[in-house]
Design an enzyme around this catalytic site. Structure first.
Site, PDB file in Angstrom:
ATOM      1  N   ARG A  22       0.795  -1.233   0.000  1.00 16.75           N
ATOM      2  CA  ARG A  22       0.000   0.000   0.000  1.00 16.75           C
ATOM      3  C   ARG A  22       0.826   1.282   0.000  1.00 16.75           C
ATOM      4  O   ARG A  22       0.318   2.347   0.346  1.00 16.75           O
ATOM      5  CB  ARG A  22      -0.954  -0.014   1.199  1.00 16.75           C
ATOM      6  CG  ARG A  22      -1.991  -1.125   1.125  1.00 16.75           C
ATOM      7  CD  ARG A  22      -3.007  -1.027   2.265  1.00 16.75           C
ATOM      8  NE  ARG A  22      -4.072  -1.983   2.084  1.00 16.75           N
ATOM      9  CZ  ARG A  22      -4.063  -3.228   2.573  1.00 16.75           C
ATOM     10  NH1 ARG A  22      -3.015  -3.645   3.272  1.00 16.75           N
ATOM     11  NH2 ARG A  22      -5.078  -4.050   2.360  1.00 16.75           N
ATOM     12  N   ASP A  47       8.051  -7.252   2.560  1.00 15.19           N
ATOM     13  CA  ASP A  47       7.382  -8.043   1.525  1.00 15.19           C
ATOM     14  C   ASP A  47       6.910  -7.163   0.381  1.00 15.19           C
ATOM     15  O   ASP A  47       6.224  -6.161   0.599  1.00 15.19           O
ATOM     16  CB  ASP A  47       6.180  -8.767   2.149  1.00 15.19           C
ATOM     17  CG  ASP A  47       5.395  -9.568   1.122  1.00 15.19           C
ATOM     18  OD1 ASP A  47       5.919 -10.583   0.641  1.00 15.19           O
ATOM     19  OD2 ASP A  47       4.253  -9.165   0.800  1.00 15.19           O
ATOM     20  N   TYR A  52       2.408  -5.005  -7.131  1.00 14.50           N
ATOM     21  CA  TYR A  52       2.009  -3.921  -6.231  1.00 14.50           C
ATOM     22  C   TYR A  52       2.299  -2.554  -6.855  1.00 14.50           C
ATOM     23  O   TYR A  52       3.430  -2.247  -7.214  1.00 14.50           O
ATOM     24  CB  TYR A  52       2.735  -4.039  -4.894  1.00 14.50           C
ATOM     25  CG  TYR A  52       2.360  -5.278  -4.099  1.00 14.50           C
ATOM     26  CD1 TYR A  52       1.237  -6.032  -4.412  1.00 14.50           C
ATOM     27  CD2 TYR A  52       3.149  -5.694  -3.030  1.00 14.50           C
ATOM     28  CE1 TYR A  52       0.898  -7.163  -3.687  1.00 14.50           C
ATOM     29  CE2 TYR A  52       2.820  -6.824  -2.295  1.00 14.50           C
ATOM     30  CZ  TYR A  52       1.687  -7.559  -2.632  1.00 14.50           C
ATOM     31  OH  TYR A  52       1.366  -8.677  -1.901  1.00 14.50           O
ATOM     32  N   SER A 155       2.942 -18.792  -2.832  1.00 20.29           N
ATOM     33  CA  SER A 155       1.890 -18.060  -2.136  1.00 20.29           C
ATOM     34  C   SER A 155       0.551 -18.604  -2.592  1.00 20.29           C
ATOM     35  O   SER A 155       0.347 -18.846  -3.790  1.00 20.29           O
ATOM     36  CB  SER A 155       1.999 -16.560  -2.459  1.00 20.29           C
ATOM     37  OG  SER A 155       1.022 -15.811  -1.771  1.00 20.29           O
ATOM     38  N   ASN A 156      -0.336 -18.851  -1.634  1.00 18.75           N
ATOM     39  CA  ASN A 156      -1.704 -19.310  -1.925  1.00 18.75           C
ATOM     40  C   ASN A 156      -1.752 -20.675  -2.601  1.00 18.75           C
ATOM     41  O   ASN A 156      -2.672 -20.968  -3.363  1.00 18.75           O
ATOM     42  CB  ASN A 156      -2.435 -18.272  -2.791  1.00 18.75           C
ATOM     43  CG  ASN A 156      -2.438 -16.897  -2.176  1.00 18.75           C
ATOM     44  OD1 ASN A 156      -2.961 -16.696  -1.086  1.00 18.75           O
ATOM     45  ND2 ASN A 156      -1.821 -15.929  -2.861  1.00 18.75           N
ATOM     46  N   GLN A 177       2.727 -18.208   1.442  1.00 21.19           N
ATOM     47  CA  GLN A 177       1.999 -17.057   1.970  1.00 21.19           C
ATOM     48  C   GLN A 177       0.513 -17.252   1.677  1.00 21.19           C
ATOM     49  O   GLN A 177       0.110 -17.406   0.525  1.00 21.19           O
ATOM     50  CB  GLN A 177       2.521 -15.758   1.334  1.00 21.19           C
ATOM     51  CG  GLN A 177       2.010 -14.511   2.026  1.00 21.19           C
ATOM     52  CD  GLN A 177       2.613 -13.233   1.474  1.00 21.19           C
ATOM     53  OE1 GLN A 177       1.913 -12.406   0.899  1.00 21.19           O
ATOM     54  NE2 GLN A 177       3.915 -13.064   1.646  1.00 21.19           N
ATOM     55  N   GLY A 280      -0.148  -5.174   6.449  1.00 20.81           N
ATOM     56  CA  GLY A 280      -0.350  -4.362   5.259  1.00 20.81           C
ATOM     57  C   GLY A 280      -0.502  -2.892   5.578  1.00 20.81           C
ATOM     58  O   GLY A 280      -0.823  -2.088   4.700  1.00 20.81           O
ATOM     59  N   THR A 281      -0.257  -2.520   6.827  1.00 17.21           N
ATOM     60  CA  THR A 281      -0.505  -1.155   7.264  1.00 17.21           C
ATOM     61  C   THR A 281       0.558  -0.179   6.760  1.00 17.21           C
ATOM     62  O   THR A 281       1.714  -0.560   6.537  1.00 17.21           O
ATOM     63  CB  THR A 281      -0.574  -1.083   8.797  1.00 17.21           C
ATOM     64  OG1 THR A 281      -0.939   0.250   9.199  1.00 17.21           O
ATOM     65  CG2 THR A 281       0.770  -1.440   9.416  1.00 17.21           C
ATOM     66  N   ARG A 286       0.727   1.235  14.094  1.00 13.36           N
ATOM     67  CA  ARG A 286       0.146  -0.108  14.031  1.00 13.36           C
ATOM     68  C   ARG A 286       1.223  -1.190  13.942  1.00 13.36           C
ATOM     69  O   ARG A 286       1.011  -2.315  14.364  1.00 13.36           O
ATOM     70  CB  ARG A 286      -0.830  -0.195  12.856  1.00 13.36           C
ATOM     71  CG  ARG A 286      -2.114   0.583  13.120  1.00 13.36           C
ATOM     72  CD  ARG A 286      -3.161   0.347  12.065  1.00 13.36           C
ATOM     73  NE  ARG A 286      -4.282   1.251  12.282  1.00 13.36           N
ATOM     74  CZ  ARG A 286      -4.903   1.938  11.341  1.00 13.36           C
ATOM     75  NH1 ARG A 286      -4.501   1.827  10.092  1.00 13.36           N
ATOM     76  NH2 ARG A 286      -5.922   2.722  11.632  1.00 13.36           N
TER      77      ARG A 286
END
Length: 315
Positions: A22, A47, A52, A155-156, A177, A280-281, A286
């Site tokens: 983000r 990460d 992204y 991942s996934n 992940q 993801g912040t 946080r």
């Protein structure tokens, strides 16, 4: 900050990861503040993914470039951190590509974007139904032998998808992940109600139980979207549609002197699979709050109580 082994290696890594998904629209000052907060909290694992930032003017690898240009890490500082990135998702006619050509080209672009000579960990972002394990193996061999990638993972992926890759890939797959939060916790809850007809949590959906499989195979699970409701948008923390869960999170937060976010983090880090939590912040505070849950010793009763409060059946 608690550390866990990276997959089947003896390399210690923090059980909290700073996710950079983000940061596409963040200023250099904001990225530096986020990075500093992570390092101060003991988080030295970052990460990324080629995808992204793809929907910003910078396109693919945009967040990697934002990160590198904001920090301009020295060689010595680069050695102190772990950079992980992912490849395999293509937004044009949205599809997945695990071909040799795509993997190698993506890594070359990631190296340029991140301003580094090597990637510490490379993951295949999504399972590719058209995967040819020999193509993946050829790419991994070339990237490893050239020193451009030091470790690999996925991942996934389900157990059988990992097994398929392992028919050709000779490097150990150290990471998987996956999405995991208190309210998106089927991979942890499945099988708890084993042998009980009519119970959702009696089923095992991913070909043998991905958590147990990864523990057996020495694969580190990384939990993405650790506070997300699930398929729905938004987080469960403070959400009106999860009153029982938030009451329990607030109670435990008061008991341990931390925030509810730390308790939600601790629910994942308490699991003996030695998972990593991918934050993801973009809020530095946080990161500090989550880090307080890195090694918080929830009791078994508290852990199962949270699972039940999230709506799962514990017989």
């Amino acid at each position: 900050m608690k550390t866990v082994p990276l997959g089947s290696t003896e390399t210690p890594v923090p059980n909290i990861i700073a996710g950079m998904m983000r940061i596409a629209d963040k200023t250099p000052e904001q990225v530096r503040a986020l990075y500093s907060a992570a390092r101060d909290a003991g988080v030295d694992f970052f990460d990324h993914a080629d995808l992204y930032g793809f929907n910003h003017p910078g396109g693919y690898h945009h967040c990697e470039r934002v990160f590198a240009e904001a920090l301009r890490l020295s060689g010595a500082e680069r050695e102190q951190i772990t950079l992980q990135t992912k490849t395999g998702i293509v937004d044009e006619q949205w599809h997945y590509d695990s071909s040799y050509e795509h993997i190698v080209a993506s890594v070359e672009d990631s190296l340029r974007a991140l301003g580094t000579e090597y990637i510490d960990v490379l993951l295949l972002h999504r399972p590719d139904a058209l995967v040819e394990p020999e193509e993946v193996a050829r790419a991994f061999d070339e990237l490893e032998s050239s020193g451009k990638v030091r470790a690999f993972g996925v991942s996934n992926h389900t157990p059988r998808q990992i097994d398929l890759l392992k028919t050709a890939v000779r490097q150990p797959l150290l990471v998987n992940q996956v999405q995991l939060s208190l309210t998106h916790s089927a991979i942890v809850a499945q099988g708890l109600a084993s042998n009980m007809a009519g119970q959702e949590d009696s089923l095992t959906r991913d070909g043998g139980g991905i958590v147990d499989y990864c523990r057996v195979q020495g694969i580190t699970l990384q939990a993405w979207s650790p506070f997300q409701k699930g398929a729905e948008p938004g987080v469960f923390l403070g959400a009106e549609d999860y009153p029982e869960l938030n009451t329990e999170l607030d109670r435990l937060a008061a008991l341990y002197g931390v925030t509810p976010l730390a308790i939600a983090t601790a629910w994942i880090t308490r699991h003996p699979a030695n998972m990593q939590v991918v934050l993801g912040t973009t809020n530095p505070q946080r990161i500090a709050d989550a880090a307080a849950g890195s090694d918080l010793p929830l009791t078994r009763g508290e852990w199962y109580g949270l699972l039940q409060a999230a709506g799962h059946h514990v017989p």
